[in-house]
Design an enzyme around this catalytic site. Structure first.
Site, PDB file in Angstrom:
ATOM      1  N   ASP A   1       0.842  -1.195   0.000  1.00  0.00           N
ATOM      2  CA  ASP A   1       0.000   0.000   0.000  1.00  0.00           C
ATOM      3  C   ASP A   1       0.883   1.253   0.000  1.00  0.00           C
ATOM      4  O   ASP A   1       2.105   1.162  -0.156  1.00  0.00           O
ATOM      5  CB  ASP A   1      -0.966  -0.021   1.189  1.00  0.00           C
ATOM      6  N   ALA A   2       0.281   2.419   0.204  1.00  0.00           N
ATOM      7  CA  ALA A   2       1.020   3.686   0.166  1.00  0.00           C
ATOM      8  C   ALA A   2       2.076   3.780   1.268  1.00  0.00           C
ATOM      9  O   ALA A   2       3.053   4.512   1.130  1.00  0.00           O
ATOM     10  CB  ALA A   2       0.049   4.858   0.264  1.00  0.00           C
TER      11      ALA A   2
END
Length: 137
Positions: free
Chosen positions: A13-14
């Site tokens: 994810d980010a």
């Protein structure tokens, strides 16, 4: 049964750690691999019009983050619960430290007739797969 895999950038994810939904997908890869190793044809298995085996429950616990490039080993243990259900427990370790659990997950599967959406007995191939993997444990 074990399954080894590298964590890919697309799994993260980010924040740069494995996204929980991607981790479920990785567990499903391990499940598919174990079926294939047992001689079950995946195309036939997933496109059968007689039996479908949806996941009806899933849970995950993470004990440390997984990052892109990490090499993991997934140990999966399937258990038949009754004539229509089984669950798979997944234990995930870093390949460099097989003594420390990184994450664990469980998926529960139910055999149904997809035409009428009612439970049906597990197929012979799945029952044999369950038995052969329980003997390994």
């Amino acid at each position: 049964m074990t399954y080894n895999r590298t964590i890919h950038f697309s799994d993260t994810d980010a924040a740069g750690v494995v996204y929980f939904a991607a981790f479920l997908s990785i567990c499903h890869e391990a499940y598919e691999n174990s079926l294939q190793v047992a001689g079950i044809d995946l195309k036939t298995f997933f496109t059968s019009s007689d039996i479908a085996i949806p996941i009806v429950h899933a849970d995950i616990d993470f004990y440390q983050p997984l990052f892109c490039g990490d090499r993991i080993q997934i140990n999966l243990t399937p258990t038949q619960l009754n004539e229509t259900e089984f669950e798979i427990k997944y234990q995930v370790f870093n390949e460099n430290n097989l003594d420390k659990l990184i994450a664990k997950a469980t998926t529960k599967h139910v055999s149904i007739n997809p035409k009428i959406r009612q439970r049906t007995s597990l197929s012979l191939s799945i029952t044999q797969w369950l038995r052969s993997n329980q003997d390994d444990c």
